[in-house]
Design an enzyme around this catalytic site. Structure first.
Site, mmCIF file in Angstrom:
data_model
loop_
_atom_site.group_PDB
_atom_site.id
_atom_site.type_symbol
_atom_site.label_atom_id
_atom_site.label_comp_id
_atom_site.label_asym_id
_atom_site.label_seq_id
_atom_site.Cartn_x
_atom_site.Cartn_y
_atom_site.Cartn_z
ATOM 1 N N GLY A 76 -24.126 -12.500 57.344
ATOM 2 C CA GLY A 76 -23.673 -12.427 58.928
ATOM 3 C C GLY A 76 -24.687 -13.774 59.809
ATOM 4 N N SER A 118 -22.837 -22.535 51.794
ATOM 5 C CA SER A 118 -23.408 -22.953 53.197
ATOM 6 C C SER A 118 -24.470 -23.743 53.216
ATOM 7 C CB SER A 118 -23.646 -21.510 53.726
ATOM 8 O OG SER A 118 -24.692 -21.026 55.438
ATOM 9 N N ALA A 119 -24.385 -24.329 54.696
ATOM 10 C CA ALA A 119 -25.816 -24.625 54.606
ATOM 11 C C ALA A 119 -27.191 -24.073 54.461
ATOM 12 C CB ALA A 119 -25.642 -25.107 56.583
ATOM 13 N N TYR A 149 -30.118 -15.651 51.408
ATOM 14 C CA TYR A 149 -28.931 -15.397 51.460
ATOM 15 C C TYR A 149 -27.840 -17.156 51.118
ATOM 16 C CZ TYR A 149 -24.349 -17.067 54.026
ATOM 17 O OH TYR A 149 -22.705 -17.511 54.842
ATOM 18 N N ASN A 178 -21.878 -23.174 60.430
ATOM 19 C CA ASN A 178 -21.788 -22.171 61.871
ATOM 20 C C ASN A 178 -19.859 -22.769 61.705
ATOM 21 O OD1 ASN A 178 -21.873 -20.380 63.343
ATOM 22 N ND2 ASN A 178 -24.066 -20.828 63.580
ATOM 23 N N LYS A 192 -22.189 -14.430 64.861
ATOM 24 C CA LYS A 192 -23.138 -15.868 65.464
ATOM 25 C C LYS A 192 -23.407 -16.260 66.560
ATOM 26 C CE LYS A 192 -21.200 -16.749 62.005
ATOM 27 N NZ LYS A 192 -19.619 -17.500 62.277
ATOM 28 N N GLN A 218 -34.145 -24.804 69.655
ATOM 29 C CA GLN A 218 -33.792 -24.997 67.834
ATOM 30 C C GLN A 218 -32.002 -25.145 68.283
ATOM 31 O OE1 GLN A 218 -33.637 -22.032 70.530
ATOM 32 N NE2 GLN A 218 -33.134 -20.460 68.775
ATOM 33 N N ARG A 220 -28.321 -26.806 66.572
ATOM 34 C CA ARG A 220 -26.983 -25.455 65.543
ATOM 35 C C ARG A 220 -25.951 -27.078 66.087
ATOM 36 N NH1 ARG A 220 -30.871 -23.129 63.725
ATOM 37 N NH2 ARG A 220 -30.933 -21.686 63.475
ATOM 38 N N ARG A 283 -30.292 -28.007 62.778
ATOM 39 C CA ARG A 283 -29.317 -28.169 61.666
ATOM 40 C C ARG A 283 -28.296 -28.973 62.335
ATOM 41 N NH1 ARG A 283 -28.486 -22.536 59.105
ATOM 42 N NH2 ARG A 283 -30.459 -23.470 57.653
HETATM 43 P P1 NAD Z 1 -16.463 -12.330 57.313
HETATM 44 O O1 NAD Z 1 -18.117 -11.901 56.826
HETATM 45 O O2 NAD Z 1 -15.857 -12.391 58.137
HETATM 46 O O3 NAD Z 1 -15.711 -12.722 55.813
HETATM 47 C C1 NAD Z 1 -16.337 -12.219 54.407
HETATM 48 C C2 NAD Z 1 -15.646 -11.231 53.896
HETATM 49 O O4 NAD Z 1 -16.356 -10.812 51.959
HETATM 50 C C3 NAD Z 1 -15.798 -9.825 54.662
HETATM 51 O O5 NAD Z 1 -14.090 -9.671 55.136
HETATM 52 C C4 NAD Z 1 -16.179 -8.553 53.551
HETATM 53 O O6 NAD Z 1 -15.536 -7.313 54.244
HETATM 54 C C5 NAD Z 1 -15.942 -9.382 52.267
HETATM 55 N N1 NAD Z 1 -16.504 -8.938 51.340
HETATM 56 C C6 NAD Z 1 -17.554 -8.285 51.674
HETATM 57 N N2 NAD Z 1 -17.959 -7.554 50.560
HETATM 58 C C7 NAD Z 1 -17.137 -7.735 49.408
HETATM 59 C C8 NAD Z 1 -16.740 -6.756 48.053
HETATM 60 N N3 NAD Z 1 -17.420 -6.416 47.992
HETATM 61 N N4 NAD Z 1 -15.835 -6.600 47.802
HETATM 62 C C9 NAD Z 1 -14.240 -7.439 48.611
HETATM 63 N N5 NAD Z 1 -14.333 -8.464 50.123
HETATM 64 C C10 NAD Z 1 -15.642 -7.941 50.088
HETATM 65 O O7 NAD Z 1 -16.939 -14.015 56.966
HETATM 66 P P2 NAD Z 1 -16.226 -14.962 56.808
HETATM 67 O O8 NAD Z 1 -17.100 -15.985 58.202
HETATM 68 O O9 NAD Z 1 -15.083 -15.364 56.928
HETATM 69 O O10 NAD Z 1 -17.213 -16.145 55.385
HETATM 70 C C11 NAD Z 1 -16.317 -16.508 54.914
HETATM 71 C C12 NAD Z 1 -16.878 -17.053 53.598
HETATM 72 O O11 NAD Z 1 -18.106 -18.704 53.919
HETATM 73 C C13 NAD Z 1 -18.288 -16.443 53.315
HETATM 74 O O12 NAD Z 1 -18.628 -16.665 52.473
HETATM 75 C C14 NAD Z 1 -19.846 -17.372 54.233
HETATM 76 O O13 NAD Z 1 -20.856 -16.587 52.892
HETATM 77 C C15 NAD Z 1 -18.910 -18.143 53.966
HETATM 78 N N6 NAD Z 1 -20.056 -18.823 55.219
HETATM 79 C C16 NAD Z 1 -19.215 -18.511 56.316
HETATM 80 C C17 NAD Z 1 -19.734 -19.614 57.433
HETATM 81 C C18 NAD Z 1 -19.414 -19.516 59.068
HETATM 82 O O14 NAD Z 1 -20.190 -19.836 59.855
HETATM 83 N N7 NAD Z 1 -18.459 -18.148 59.210
HETATM 84 C C19 NAD Z 1 -21.045 -20.685 57.359
HETATM 85 C C20 NAD Z 1 -20.956 -20.830 55.864
HETATM 86 C C21 NAD Z 1 -20.811 -20.028 54.600
HETATM 87 N N1 GDD Z 2 -26.383 -14.274 66.047
HETATM 88 C C1 GDD Z 2 -26.756 -14.836 67.339
HETATM 89 N N2 GDD Z 2 -27.195 -14.528 68.256
HETATM 90 N N3 GDD Z 2 -28.111 -16.287 67.194
HETATM 91 C C2 GDD Z 2 -28.374 -16.169 68.871
HETATM 92 C C3 GDD Z 2 -28.568 -15.427 69.917
HETATM 93 C C4 GDD Z 2 -27.730 -14.086 69.410
HETATM 94 O O1 GDD Z 2 -27.699 -13.055 70.463
HETATM 95 N N4 GDD Z 2 -29.423 -16.196 70.543
HETATM 96 C C5 GDD Z 2 -29.682 -17.263 70.192
HETATM 97 N N5 GDD Z 2 -29.754 -17.336 69.117
HETATM 98 C C6 GDD Z 2 -29.997 -18.250 67.947
HETATM 99 C C7 GDD Z 2 -30.557 -17.806 66.402
HETATM 100 O O2 GDD Z 2 -31.931 -17.200 67.017
HETATM 101 C C8 GDD Z 2 -29.927 -19.293 66.037
HETATM 102 O O3 GDD Z 2 -32.207 -19.925 65.882
HETATM 103 C C9 GDD Z 2 -28.820 -19.322 66.271
HETATM 104 O O4 GDD Z 2 -29.394 -19.278 67.785
HETATM 105 C C10 GDD Z 2 -28.342 -19.159 65.693
HETATM 106 O O5 GDD Z 2 -27.815 -18.093 64.555
HETATM 107 P P1 GDD Z 2 -25.879 -18.154 64.287
HETATM 108 O O6 GDD Z 2 -25.262 -18.788 64.842
HETATM 109 O O7 GDD Z 2 -26.754 -16.327 64.423
HETATM 110 O O8 GDD Z 2 -26.505 -18.196 63.515
HETATM 111 P P2 GDD Z 2 -27.351 -19.977 62.177
HETATM 112 O O9 GDD Z 2 -26.526 -20.711 62.774
HETATM 113 O O10 GDD Z 2 -28.910 -19.796 61.809
HETATM 114 O O11 GDD Z 2 -26.756 -19.479 60.629
HETATM 115 C C11 GDD Z 2 -25.812 -19.339 60.582
HETATM 116 O O12 GDD Z 2 -24.721 -20.233 59.866
HETATM 117 C C12 GDD Z 2 -24.704 -20.903 58.631
HETATM 118 C C13 GDD Z 2 -24.109 -22.112 58.090
HETATM 119 O O13 GDD Z 2 -24.367 -23.391 59.183
HETATM 120 C C14 GDD Z 2 -25.196 -18.019 60.032
HETATM 121 O O14 GDD Z 2 -23.702 -17.375 59.763
HETATM 122 C C15 GDD Z 2 -25.333 -18.357 58.506
HETATM 123 O O15 GDD Z 2 -24.378 -16.966 57.837
HETATM 124 C C16 GDD Z 2 -24.141 -19.606 57.671
HETATM 125 O O16 GDD Z 2 -23.935 -19.740 56.792
#
Ligand code: NAD
Ligand code: GDD
Length: 327
Positions: A76, A118-119, A149, A178, A192, A218, A220, A283
């Site tokens: 998440g 992931s980053a 994570y 992201n 996110k 911050q 991103r 980032r």
């Molecule tokens: P998402 O949460 O929408 O998709 C992940 C899916 O995995 C979900 O539908 C969830 O139900 C499924 N899942 C979790 N546990 C499971 C289990 N035990 N068995 C079967 N399915 C299961 O996330 P996403 O954004 O589509 O991300 C996909 C991948 O990319 C993930 O590995 C995530 O860590 C990675 N990733 C995503 C982001 C991003 O910004 N979205 C960034 C960095 C890495």
């Molecule tokens: N989610 C969220 N919601 N973030 C917020 C909000 C809000 O309402 N307001 C401000 N932010 C700020 C967070 O505090 C954080 O500093 C920044 O926005 C980015 O938050 P996210 O987008 O939630 O996550 P991230 O960039 O720190 O990390 C995400 O990206 C990774 C890959 O680059 C996550 O999704 C990771 O799971 C993913 O791997």
């Protein structure tokens, strides 16, 4: 006909990937704990199953798929991974999925597997300056991710690369930065920043304000889903194992992101910075390696993707509202 397995097909990126593979003519099996909430799956076969269960994994991986995409994870945004409350689940669930899927693929003699890292695996100490974060691939060690994570992602990256070395597999590892776009999570606590900003602005009244966590300074970068899928397929089918960044180099502050969404909405909305889970201070993707190895880098401006995403989330909110009011 070529075949592909998408693990996590009920999720955001997995759902889009299934669509793209179908357009390319693949027979696709998807597997997830759930169906996608936002769109009907286009997979030929969709298994509802828990990839933490090795018996289910072996049932799902019952043939020699040409390509396997491992996207399933317990994940998440900042509100989910930086509070500390989900650390044990995130590590246990995602590591178990990766151990199971990789082992079953190896036993079926499947070679080509994509893994979404992931980053968040990059060291915290290189991401303290919001104007100048270092996310070059070779800056990963000495390791110091700021979340469990990120540590799980680092462990699993190493697991996939170990199978390459020891068993002659062709695993490909990407570090996503992201990813955002339509059909992604936009409420419930796992969303996110891009989706959260769209939801908050869509719900704000004209003349009102939205809460943005932290001081908003911050930084991103955010990558639109179509370019994420393009990079994923290019990497999977390349000779380069990675790990490699798949992200945008268009870095913005979170307040700039919020302001962009407010401008898209056309509303008069103020930003109120409040305490919240923050993650690293800065980032940005570093796209030198992907450019060199794949001859391709993402190029779509953030604004274009955010316009599309805002329209989609606003539409979802309006639909829910209309359903509730019976109109
Ligand atoms: P998402 O949460 O929408 O998709 C992940 C899916 O995995 C979900 O539908 C969830 O139900 C499924 N899942 C979790 N546990 C499971 C289990 N035990 N068995 C079967 N399915 C299961 O996330 P996403 O954004 O589509 O991300 C996909 C991948 O990319 C993930 O590995 C995530 O860590 C990675 N990733 C995503 C982001 C991003 O910004 N979205 C960034 C960095 C890495
Ligand atoms: N989610 C969220 N919601 N973030 C917020 C909000 C809000 O309402 N307001 C401000 N932010 C700020 C967070 O505090 C954080 O500093 C920044 O926005 C980015 O938050 P996210 O987008 O939630 O996550 P991230 O960039 O720190 O990390 C995400 O990206 C990774 C890959 O680059 C996550 O999704 C990771 O799971 C993913 O791997």
């Amino acid at each position: 006909m070529k075949t592909a397995l998408v693990c996590g097909a009920g999720g955001f990126i997995g759902g889009h990937l299934v669509k793209r593979l179908k357009r390319e003519g693949f027979w696709v099996r998807g597997v997830d704990l759930k169906f996608n909430e936002h769109a009907e799956t286009e997979a030929d076969d969709f298994v509802i199953g828990d990839l933490r269960d090795q018996t289910i994994v072996r049932t799902v991986i019952d043939r020699r798929f040409d390509e396997v995409y491992q996207l399933a994870a317990d994940m998440g945004g900042a509100g989910y991974i930086f509070t500390g409350e989900n650390d044990a689940n995130v590590m246990h669930n995602s590591a178990t999925i990766n151990l199971n899927v990789l082992d079953a693929c190896h036993k079926r003699n499947i070679k080509r597997i994509f893994y979404s890292s992931s980053a968040c695996m990059y060291p915290e100490h290189n991401q303290e300056d919001p104007d100048n974060p270092n996310c070059a691939e070779d800056s990963a060690y000495p390791a110091n991710p700021d979340s469990e994570y990120g540590w799980e992602k680092l462990f699993s990256e190493r697991l996939y690369l170990a199978y390459n070395r020891n068993y002659g597999m062709q695993c490909r590892v990407a570090r996503y930065h992201n990813i955002f776009g339509p059909e992604g999570t936009w409420d419930g606590g796992k969303e996110k920043a891009p989706a959260a900003m769209c939801r908050k602005v869509a719900l704000a009244g004209d003349g009102g304000d939205i809460e943005v966590w932290g001081d908003g300074q911050q930084t991103r970068s955010f990558l639109y889903i179509d370019e994420c899928i393009e990079g994923t397929l290019r990497l999977t089918r390349s000779d380069f194992a990675g790990p490699v960044n798949i992200g945008s180099e268009e870095m913005v502050t979170i307040n700039q992101l919020a302001r962009m969404v407010i401008d898209i909405s056309g509303k008069n909305v103020a930003i109120r910075n409040v305490p919240g889970p923050l993650g690293v201070r800065g980032r940005n993707s570093d796209n030198r390696l992907i450019g060199e190895k794949l001859g391709w880098t993402p190029s779509r401006p953030l604004l274009e993707g955010m316009e599309t995403t805002y329209r989609w989330i606003k539409g979802e909110i309006d639909r829910h509202h209309n359903r509730q009011s019976g109109s």
